[in-house]
Each structure stands twice: as C-alpha cells, then as structure tokens.
Design a protein around this motif. Structure first.
Motif, PDB file in Angstrom:
ATOM      1  N   ALA A 190       0.837  -1.200   0.000  1.00  8.60           N
ATOM      2  CA  ALA A 190       0.000   0.000   0.000  1.00  8.60           C
ATOM      3  C   ALA A 190       0.870   1.248   0.000  1.00  8.60           C
ATOM      4  O   ALA A 190       0.567   2.234  -0.691  1.00  8.60           O
ATOM      5  CB  ALA A 190      -0.921  -0.001   1.216  1.00  8.60           C
ATOM      6  N   SER A 191       1.983   1.225   0.735  1.00 11.05           N
ATOM      7  CA  SER A 191       2.914   2.353   0.754  1.00 11.05           C
ATOM      8  C   SER A 191       3.573   2.538  -0.601  1.00 11.05           C
ATOM      9  O   SER A 191       3.737   3.658  -1.093  1.00 11.05           O
ATOM     10  CB  SER A 191       3.974   2.135   1.835  1.00 11.05           C
ATOM     11  OG  SER A 191       4.971   3.137   1.775  1.00 11.05           O
ATOM     12  N   VAL A 192       3.954   1.433  -1.221  1.00  9.14           N
ATOM     13  CA  VAL A 192       4.574   1.487  -2.553  1.00  9.14           C
ATOM     14  C   VAL A 192       3.614   2.128  -3.558  1.00  9.14           C
ATOM     15  O   VAL A 192       3.992   3.037  -4.308  1.00  9.14           O
ATOM     16  CB  VAL A 192       4.977   0.074  -3.017  1.00  9.14           C
ATOM     17  CG1 VAL A 192       5.417   0.097  -4.474  1.00  9.14           C
ATOM     18  CG2 VAL A 192       6.097  -0.479  -2.142  1.00  9.14           C
ATOM     19  N   LEU A 193       2.382   1.660  -3.566  1.00 13.14           N
ATOM     20  CA  LEU A 193       1.400   2.192  -4.504  1.00 13.14           C
ATOM     21  C   LEU A 193       1.124   3.667  -4.231  1.00 13.14           C
ATOM     22  O   LEU A 193       0.949   4.459  -5.164  1.00 13.14           O
ATOM     23  CB  LEU A 193       0.104   1.386  -4.428  1.00 13.14           C
ATOM     24  CG  LEU A 193       0.202  -0.090  -4.828  1.00 13.14           C
ATOM     25  CD1 LEU A 193      -1.152  -0.780  -4.706  1.00 13.14           C
ATOM     26  CD2 LEU A 193       0.750  -0.261  -6.235  1.00 13.14           C
ATOM     27  N   GLU A 194       1.093   4.026  -2.956  1.00  9.78           N
ATOM     28  CA  GLU A 194       0.861   5.425  -2.590  1.00  9.78           C
ATOM     29  C   GLU A 194       1.968   6.320  -3.148  1.00  9.78           C
ATOM     30  O   GLU A 194       1.704   7.394  -3.688  1.00  9.78           O
ATOM     31  CB  GLU A 194       0.799   5.568  -1.074  1.00  9.78           C
ATOM     32  CG  GLU A 194       0.625   7.011  -0.606  1.00  9.78           C
ATOM     33  CD  GLU A 194       0.789   7.179   0.887  1.00  9.78           C
ATOM     34  OE1 GLU A 194       0.422   8.256   1.402  1.00  9.78           O
ATOM     35  OE2 GLU A 194       1.311   6.254   1.548  1.00  9.78           O
ATOM     36  N   VAL A 195       3.218   5.871  -3.031  1.00 11.12           N
ATOM     37  CA  VAL A 195       4.347   6.659  -3.529  1.00 11.12           C
ATOM     38  C   VAL A 195       4.268   6.819  -5.048  1.00 11.12           C
ATOM     39  O   VAL A 195       4.446   7.910  -5.591  1.00 11.12           O
ATOM     40  CB  VAL A 195       5.681   6.002  -3.118  1.00 11.12           C
ATOM     41  CG1 VAL A 195       6.849   6.600  -3.894  1.00 11.12           C
ATOM     42  CG2 VAL A 195       5.909   6.177  -1.623  1.00 11.12           C
ATOM     43  N   VAL A 196       3.982   5.723  -5.739  1.00 11.10           N
ATOM     44  CA  VAL A 196       3.879   5.790  -7.201  1.00 11.10           C
ATOM     45  C   VAL A 196       2.759   6.742  -7.615  1.00 11.10           C
ATOM     46  O   VAL A 196       2.913   7.552  -8.537  1.00 11.10           O
ATOM     47  CB  VAL A 196       3.645   4.381  -7.788  1.00 11.10           C
ATOM     48  CG1 VAL A 196       3.384   4.465  -9.295  1.00 11.10           C
ATOM     49  CG2 VAL A 196       4.857   3.495  -7.529  1.00 11.10           C
TER      50      VAL A 196
END
Length: 421
Positions: A190-196
């Motif tokens: 979820a953090s990865v997707l948020e950053v992208v």
C-alpha cells in the motif's frame, strides 16, 4: 570494436539494468548507498574494458559479476585492515569468511528480477513520504537529483540531502532487502502504490509552479506501475493503479490550451486523447475484474476514469454511473478530497443545488480549508445554478488559494464567464 560503440552499449545496458543491479547488490551488502556505488563502479570497469575485450554475451550478468567481485575485494581489504590492527577475533573472521563465500557462491547465479525488493525498501515506512518519493525516483526511476529537484520545484542540494538521509535511515534500521510476507507485505505494498500515485499526481496536476502538468513524472510513475504489474501479477490494486494512470495519461496532450491554461473535460478535444493508452488502461481493468478486485480504491478510480474515456463527447458522460462509483469509493477510501469529488459528480448527475448541499456539509473539514478546488467547485455549481455574482466571488477566492500559475490563470478566466458584478 570502436570505443564509442562499446561505450554506448555499456551505458545503454547500465541504464536498463541499473535498478536490477542495485537491487541484487543491496541484498548482499545490506546498504543501498554502497550498492549504488558498486553498480556505478562496474560501469566504469565496462567503459574501460569493453572497447578492447569486446561486449560480453550477457552484458547485464557481466556487470553484476563485476560488482560482486568488487564487493568481495572490499570485504577482504576490510578484513586485512582489521587484522593489521589486531582488532579481529576468530568468530568475526569466520563470519566474514562465510559472507565472502556466500557472495562467491552467487557469482554464477542468474541475476533474477529483484527490483521488487528494492521498491519495497525505498518505500519503507521508516522514511518520510518525501524521502520515499525521492529515493524511489532515484533508485528505480533512474532520475538524477537535478531532475527530481526540477520536477518538484526544489533545490538540488535539498533533494540530494534527502536521498542521503534516506539511505542512512535504511542502513541504520537494518532493513532486509527482500519482499515482506503476509500482512506486512500488504501494508508495505500500500505504501509502494501510494508513492507511485503521488509521483503520478504531481505530474498530472502540479501543486505549484508555472506548469500545470509535468509529463516526465507521469511517465516515470507509469513505468514504475508497469514494473510492479510484472513483478506482482496477481495483485488487483497494482493493476488498478496502472489502469488509472494509463487512462488519465491518455488526456495529457489535450489538457492544456495553446496558452498553457488548463482545459476542462468539457472543453478538451477528445480526438487528441491517446487511444493506445486508453486501451492499455481498459486491459488492466479487465485484469482487475479477473482477479475480483473491482472494489479496490485504485480500481474504482480507474473505473471512474474509464467512464470519461468511453464518452465520445462530454454530453455523453454517464454522470449517474460516476456518482454511484464515487459513493462506493467514499466507502472504501473515506477522505475529504474524495467527498469533494463525489459532490462534483452528484452535481453533474442530479443538479447544481445537490452539489451545493454536499459542499455545505464539507465546510467544517479542516483539510478543505483554503483548498482551491473546493472554492472552484462551489463557483462552478453557483454558475450552473445561474448565481453569477456568487460564482464570481468563489472563483476569485479559488484563484487566490491556488499555488499553480496555470491553474490560477484558468480560474481568473472563469471569473470572466460570470460577467461583472
């Protein structure tokens, strides 16, 4: 072989494989900064040797093997230095021997695709959101600190310091460069997707500066999304985010007029929308449906974008469907901004007075205080309701609050639509 040809090949291979090299090396040395240095050192060796020895059959594997050998050499030098100072015990010596043996044993391994572990490391919650964005663009996107600084209207020194601190934080926290499992993986993804998505949004609707859009950031975010889709093919939200970015990006070329001022969906030339990106987005949405993830936050936002993409004219937009999708999105992603966008959809589907009532209910939301889109939405609803004087005041307020010069020019243009008070 000509030196220039060998150099071009080495630089091209390095640019394509850079993230993978750093990922593989980080898992060995447990230090992303050192891994980046080792990868760069391998390129320097290739630039020196390939013009005379020729380009190897597997250039990427050659670069990785060279970098690993340099890691072994560094460990051996450190061990010898410690021996000279009589500061090493037998246990530590055995530990270092095993470390070197482990690296040597992996020398002939297939490189594999370890970029996902690097993405998870770069987006670790130990880092601030700003640090995650900068480090992801640097390590995975391959952007220089100058390019990141220009994209986010910051100084190169600030970005460089942010990246250095992020690397130190990861090293100090003893981060394992591997993809976590179970609940931790879900939380970190979820953090990865948020950053992208943050990277994409800053490109799609710049929060400050002169330019309304920064296509380079959108391109980088989509590239990261495609990497994630290949590395996590069974996660519906990964495909949902990719679908959202592909469909939204299809409108980039049509979003601004010749003067650089943003154009609304109503005034854009839809013939200029990129049909290839739209079809790619639709394909990603089909993948989401096949995985049963239609109610994911990114999937719902992609479905909203798809509604606009399917309408050949603005008048053909299915606003009732969009309003229903926003109802579902607010349930899974309760936020003031989603509620604001839902108000816009309901105003278009059921009339401006409905939208104004929904805006009134959001007046006490702290996150929307001083938020230019909130005032702009009110201005639009008032104008559609024929309340021109009030609409003009709202648009003027929105222009005052906007931090983007192109957006401000657009909002001042809307005040002129309201006539004189």
């Amino acid at each position: 072989m000509e030196t220039s040809e060998a150099h071009r090949t080495a630089e091209t291979v390095f640019r394509m494989e850079r993230a993978r090299l750093i990922a593989g090396l980080a898992r060995i040395v447990r230090d992303v900064g050192r891994a980046e240095e080792l990868a760069q050192d391998a390129l320097v060796v290739a630039l020196d040797r390939w013009p005379t020895s020729g380009i190897p059959d597997n250039p990427a594997a050659w670069l990785m093997a060279t970098a690993k050998r340099r890691a072994i050499d560094a460990l051996r030098r450190a061990r010898m230095m410690e021996r000279k100072h009589d500061e090493i015990g037998r246990d530590l010596e055995l530990e270092q021997d095993s470390t070197i043996e482990a690296i040597e044993a992996s020398m002939d391994d297939d490189i594999g695709d370890e970029r996902l572990s690097l993405i998870f490391a770069a987006c670790h919650p130990v880092l601030s959101t700003d640090a995650r964005v900068a480090l992801t663009l640097r390590l995975i996107g391959g952007l220089t600190t100058d390019e990141i600084a220009r994209a986010f209207l910051s100084s190169e020194t600030t970005i460089a310091q942010r990246i250095v601190r992020a690397k130190k934080s990861l090293g100090g926290a003893g981060i394992a460069y591997e993809v976590p499992r179970g609940a931790e993986r879900d939380a970190r993804l979820a953090s990865v997707l948020e950053v992208v998505y943050l990277i994409f949004n800053e490109g799609y609707a710049a929060s400050a500066g002169e330019d309304a859009i920064r296509p380079q950031l959108c391109t980088e975010a989509m590239r990261l999304g495609r990497i994630l889709a290949r590395l996590a093919p069974d996660d519906p939200e990964v495909h949902g985010l990719l679908a959202l970015m592909e469909i939204q990006s299809s409108r980039l070329i049509a979003r601004n007029g010749p003067d650089g001022v943003p154009l609304t969906l109503e005034t854009q030339n839809r013939a200029r929308w990129d049909q290839l990106l739209i079809h790619r987005g639709f394909a990603a949405l089909e993948r989401v449906r096949a995985l049963g993830g239609e109610d994911g936050a990114y999937a719902l936002q992609a479905a909203l974008a798809a509604c606009h993409a399917r309408a050949r004219r603005f008048e053909d937009t299915d606003w009732r469907m969009i309003a229903g999708l926003y109802d579902r999105l607010l349930a899974v992603l309760p936020s003031p901004v989603v509620a604001l966008n839902r108000a816009v959809a309901h105003a278009m589907a059921f009339g401006p007075e409905t939208g104004l009532a929904l805006l009134d209910a959001l007046e006490d939301e702290p996150a929307l205080k001083g938020y230019a889109p909130m005032a702009a939405a009110r201005g639009d609803f008032l104008l559609r309701a024929g309340r021109r004087a009030e609409a003009r005041v709202a648009f003027e307020r929105a222009a005052e609050l906007s931090g983007n010069e192109s957006e401000r020019a657009f909002l001042l243009g809307r005040t002129r639509e309201c006539g004189t008070s």
